[in-house]
Structure formats: C-alpha cells, structure tokens
Design a protein around this motif. Structure first.
Motif, PDB file in Angstrom:
ATOM      1  N   ALA A 199       0.855  -1.187   0.000  1.00 50.17           N
ATOM      2  CA  ALA A 199       0.000   0.000   0.000  1.00 50.17           C
ATOM      3  C   ALA A 199       0.889   1.236   0.000  1.00 50.17           C
ATOM      4  N   VAL A 200       0.245   2.383  -0.068  1.00 49.56           N
ATOM      5  CA  VAL A 200       0.942   3.653   0.160  1.00 49.56           C
ATOM      6  C   VAL A 200       0.662   4.075   1.594  1.00 49.56           C
ATOM      7  N   TYR A 201       1.723   4.418   2.315  1.00 48.71           N
ATOM      8  CA  TYR A 201       1.573   4.866   3.699  1.00 48.71           C
ATOM      9  C   TYR A 201       1.767   6.378   3.723  1.00 48.71           C
ATOM     10  N   LEU A 202       0.703   7.051   4.110  1.00 48.72           N
ATOM     11  CA  LEU A 202       0.662   8.508   4.100  1.00 48.72           C
ATOM     12  C   LEU A 202       0.779   9.050   5.512  1.00 48.72           C
ATOM     13  N   CYS A 203       1.557  10.098   5.647  1.00 47.20           N
ATOM     14  CA  CYS A 203       1.647  10.821   6.902  1.00 47.20           C
ATOM     15  C   CYS A 203       0.984  12.183   6.689  1.00 47.20           C
ATOM     16  N   ALA A 204       0.259  12.648   7.675  1.00 51.75           N
ATOM     17  CA  ALA A 204      -0.385  13.955   7.595  1.00 51.75           C
ATOM     18  C   ALA A 204      -0.205  14.671   8.926  1.00 51.75           C
ATOM     19  N   SER A 205      -0.257  15.992   8.879  1.00 51.60           N
ATOM     20  CA  SER A 205      -0.189  16.754  10.126  1.00 51.60           C
ATOM     21  C   SER A 205      -1.182  17.902  10.080  1.00 51.60           C
ATOM     22  N   SER A 206      -1.547  18.377  11.253  1.00 54.96           N
ATOM     23  CA  SER A 206      -2.443  19.530  11.348  1.00 54.96           C
ATOM     24  C   SER A 206      -2.188  20.242  12.663  1.00 54.96           C
ATOM     25  N   SER A 207      -2.716  21.462  12.747  1.00 53.37           N
ATOM     26  CA  SER A 207      -2.574  22.225  13.985  1.00 53.37           C
ATOM     27  C   SER A 207      -3.812  22.047  14.865  1.00 53.37           C
ATOM     28  N   SER A 208      -4.568  20.971  14.605  1.00 55.85           N
ATOM     29  CA  SER A 208      -5.773  20.705  15.384  1.00 55.85           C
ATOM     30  C   SER A 208      -5.455  20.480  16.855  1.00 55.85           C
ATOM     31  N   THR A 209      -6.391  20.902  17.683  1.00 59.18           N
ATOM     32  CA  THR A 209      -6.351  20.575  19.107  1.00 59.18           C
ATOM     33  C   THR A 209      -7.688  19.953  19.469  1.00 59.18           C
ATOM     34  N   VAL A 210      -7.904  19.634  20.721  1.00 64.24           N
ATOM     35  CA  VAL A 210      -9.179  19.061  21.140  1.00 64.24           C
ATOM     36  C   VAL A 210     -10.313  20.052  20.875  1.00 64.24           C
ATOM     37  N   ALA A 211     -10.018  21.328  21.005  1.00 65.31           N
ATOM     38  CA  ALA A 211     -11.060  22.351  20.881  1.00 65.31           C
ATOM     39  C   ALA A 211     -11.294  22.802  19.451  1.00 65.31           C
ATOM     40  N   ASN A 212     -10.287  22.693  18.612  1.00 68.72           N
ATOM     41  CA  ASN A 212     -10.409  23.231  17.257  1.00 68.72           C
ATOM     42  C   ASN A 212      -9.845  22.256  16.251  1.00 68.72           C
ATOM     43  N   TYR A 213     -10.570  22.145  15.115  1.00 67.20           N
ATOM     44  CA  TYR A 213     -10.094  21.249  14.065  1.00 67.20           C
ATOM     45  C   TYR A 213      -9.632  22.064  12.873  1.00 67.20           C
ATOM     46  N   TYR A 214      -8.481  21.719  12.351  1.00 71.85           N
ATOM     47  CA  TYR A 214      -7.964  22.348  11.149  1.00 71.85           C
ATOM     48  C   TYR A 214      -7.598  21.271  10.150  1.00 71.85           C
ATOM     49  N   GLU A 215      -7.583  21.677   8.846  1.00 68.27           N
ATOM     50  CA  GLU A 215      -7.384  20.672   7.814  1.00 68.27           C
ATOM     51  C   GLU A 215      -6.027  19.998   7.942  1.00 68.27           C
ATOM     52  N   GLN A 216      -5.988  18.771   7.436  1.00 63.92           N
ATOM     53  CA  GLN A 216      -4.768  17.983   7.463  1.00 63.92           C
ATOM     54  C   GLN A 216      -3.968  18.223   6.187  1.00 63.92           C
ATOM     55  N   TYR A 217      -2.661  18.286   6.336  1.00 63.63           N
ATOM     56  CA  TYR A 217      -1.746  18.398   5.213  1.00 63.63           C
ATOM     57  C   TYR A 217      -1.002  17.072   5.076  1.00 63.63           C
ATOM     58  N   PHE A 218      -1.040  16.534   3.860  1.00 68.42           N
ATOM     59  CA  PHE A 218      -0.476  15.210   3.630  1.00 68.42           C
ATOM     60  C   PHE A 218       0.912  15.287   3.005  1.00 68.42           C
ATOM     61  N   GLY A 219       1.736  14.311   3.358  1.00 72.31           N
ATOM     62  CA  GLY A 219       3.010  14.124   2.681  1.00 72.31           C
ATOM     63  C   GLY A 219       2.811  13.323   1.401  1.00 72.31           C
ATOM     64  N   PRO A 220       3.898  13.092   0.643  1.00 71.58           N
ATOM     65  CA  PRO A 220       3.782  12.390  -0.637  1.00 71.58           C
ATOM     66  C   PRO A 220       3.568  10.890  -0.494  1.00 71.58           C
ATOM     67  N   GLY A 221       3.825  10.341   0.695  1.00 72.60           N
ATOM     68  CA  GLY A 221       3.603   8.923   0.920  1.00 72.60           C
ATOM     69  C   GLY A 221       4.810   8.053   0.630  1.00 72.60           C
ATOM     70  N   THR A 222       4.781   6.850   1.193  1.00 72.91           N
ATOM     71  CA  THR A 222       5.773   5.811   0.906  1.00 72.91           C
ATOM     72  C   THR A 222       5.030   4.640   0.286  1.00 72.91           C
ATOM     73  N   ARG A 223       5.443   4.274  -0.932  1.00 77.82           N
ATOM     74  CA  ARG A 223       4.807   3.134  -1.599  1.00 77.82           C
ATOM     75  C   ARG A 223       5.542   1.867  -1.194  1.00 77.82           C
ATOM     76  N   LEU A 224       4.857   0.962  -0.496  1.00 74.46           N
ATOM     77  CA  LEU A 224       5.444  -0.299  -0.045  1.00 74.46           C
ATOM     78  C   LEU A 224       4.918  -1.443  -0.906  1.00 74.46           C
ATOM     79  N   THR A 225       5.845  -2.236  -1.413  1.00 76.38           N
ATOM     80  CA  THR A 225       5.492  -3.450  -2.132  1.00 76.38           C
ATOM     81  C   THR A 225       6.078  -4.631  -1.378  1.00 76.38           C
ATOM     82  N   VAL A 226       5.216  -5.566  -0.999  1.00 75.01           N
ATOM     83  CA  VAL A 226       5.656  -6.774  -0.302  1.00 75.01           C
ATOM     84  C   VAL A 226       5.533  -7.952  -1.264  1.00 75.01           C
ATOM     85  N   THR A 227       6.648  -8.630  -1.521  1.00 73.69           N
ATOM     86  CA  THR A 227       6.638  -9.737  -2.491  1.00 73.69           C
ATOM     87  C   THR A 227       6.783 -11.089  -1.792  1.00 73.69           C
TER      88      THR A 227
END
Lengths: 116, 109
Positions: free
Chosen positions: A88-116
C-alpha cells in the motif's frame, strides 16, 4: 512553508521482513496521522498522535504494526513482520488541530510499499 | 457503521463538459465533510470543508455543496489539469476522517 516530509518514497521487501517509515510534519503542527491507502481505495487512518501521545490507534494492527512520535515532532511507523496485504501507500499527515479546534490535514507524498 | 460512498468510480469528460461527483455518507456525529484532490504519486490536497446542510463553497471551477445525506462536487467547464482523483471524507465525532474510495476524473482536451 515546508510541507510534510516522508522517506523513503518507495520500498520493496519480501514477506516476513521488517520495514520502517519516517515522517517529519509541518513545523508547529501538534497532530500527526498515519494512513494506509490500498490501491483504488481511500486512505484509512492507522494512528493519530497529539504531540507525543496516542489519540486513536483503534485501526492499527498492533500484532505487526507499531508507531512512535518522540519529542512530539518526527514519527516512525514500523511493520514487523510484513505480509503481502500490507502492500500500500503509507501517508503521513499533520495539522494544527487541538481538542477544541479542528484544522485541515496536510499530507506528505507517501511511501509506496510493495511486499513480495 | 460509518461509511462514505463516492460515485461514479471513474468519469471521463471532454474539456468544457460540466458534471458532478457524488458523495453519500452515513457518519454518526458528523462534524464536517471534506473534499480532497489527489494526483498520482502524491498525497491528498485539501479543497473544501462543509459543516452544515445548504452550505456551498467555491474554488475556481469547483463548487462543493452539502445536504443532510450527500455532498456534491460540481465541476464547471473543466480543463485537462483538473484530471485527478477526488476524495470525499466525513469527520466523525472523534475528529477522525473516514474517506470514500474516490472518483477518478479524466478530462480530455
């Protein structure tokens, strides 16, 4: 502003081997997410950190997957041992969200993993 | 069980041919409905957040709308550079995003 950084971008391993992914979030973002995106599907949340504490890991296969976020900044996601269905592709995202406020997530480009 | 369903799975349009993408959701305690764009080999890029039925948001050729059960992403006079996968996600009461499988849009010149 630098975006979310991930490495490596691609990884090919054999089943039963182990692998680790690294993520550096946007500076100042307290919340960090790891997602798994299987080909043709939307991202599925694996784990969510608030600073260096785990908020939600209900969908993390804990028998083989582990994640940590030391010092509330960088994070690593590990799979040991890998199975074919972990391809699969493993994506990391971050945001400045806290318990009180939600803000949009920004995603990284991802790591494509192939298991053979 | 919380679920987000997108249709169609794939859509081919001629440049300038307007259309709509559908996102139906059943998310308990829905806090917001998100639209993302994802290009091949890249992570999703945030487009819109909608919080209440009747709300609309626009960005260039894109307009997102929300009802109590669905959201639509309207694309007006699309261009080839609008080709991408468009993802819809519902935010549940614990701030978790539940994504649909996306609509792959191809706009031909």
């Amino acid at each position: 502003e630098a975006g979310v950084a991930q490495s490596p971008r691609y990884k090919i391993i054999e089943k039963r081997q182990s692998v680790a992914f690294w993520c550096n979030p946007i500076s100042g973002h307290a919340t960090l997410y790891w997602y798994q995106q299987i080909l043709g599907q939307g991202p599925k949340l694996l784990i969510q950190f608030q600073n260096n504490g785990v908020v939600d890991d209900s969908q993390l296969p804990k028998d083989r997957f582990s994640a940590e976020r030391l010092k509330g900044v960088d994070s690593t996601l590990k799979i040991q041992p890998a199975k074919l269905e972990d391809s699969a592709v493993y994506l990391c995202a971050s945001s400045s969200s806290t318990v009180a406020n939600y803000y949009e997530q920004y995603f990284g480009p991802g790591t494509r993993l192939t298991v053979t | 069980e919380d679920q987000v369903t997108q249709s169609p799975e794939a859509l081919r349009l001629q440049e300038g041919e307007s259309s709509s993408l559908n996102c139906s959701y059943t998310v308990s305690g829905l806090r917001g409905l998100f639209w993302y764009r994802q290009d091949p080999g890249k992570g999703p890029e945030f487009l819109f957040t909608l919080y209440s039925a009747g709300e609309e948001k626009e960005k260039e050729r894109l307009k997102a709308t929300l009802t109590k059960k669905e959201s639509f992403l309207h694309i007006t006079a699309p261009k080839p550079e609008d080709s991408a996968t468009y993802l819809c996600a519902g935010e549940d009461s614990s701030y978790k995003l539940i994504f649909g499988s996306g609509t792959r849009l191809l706009v031909r010149p």
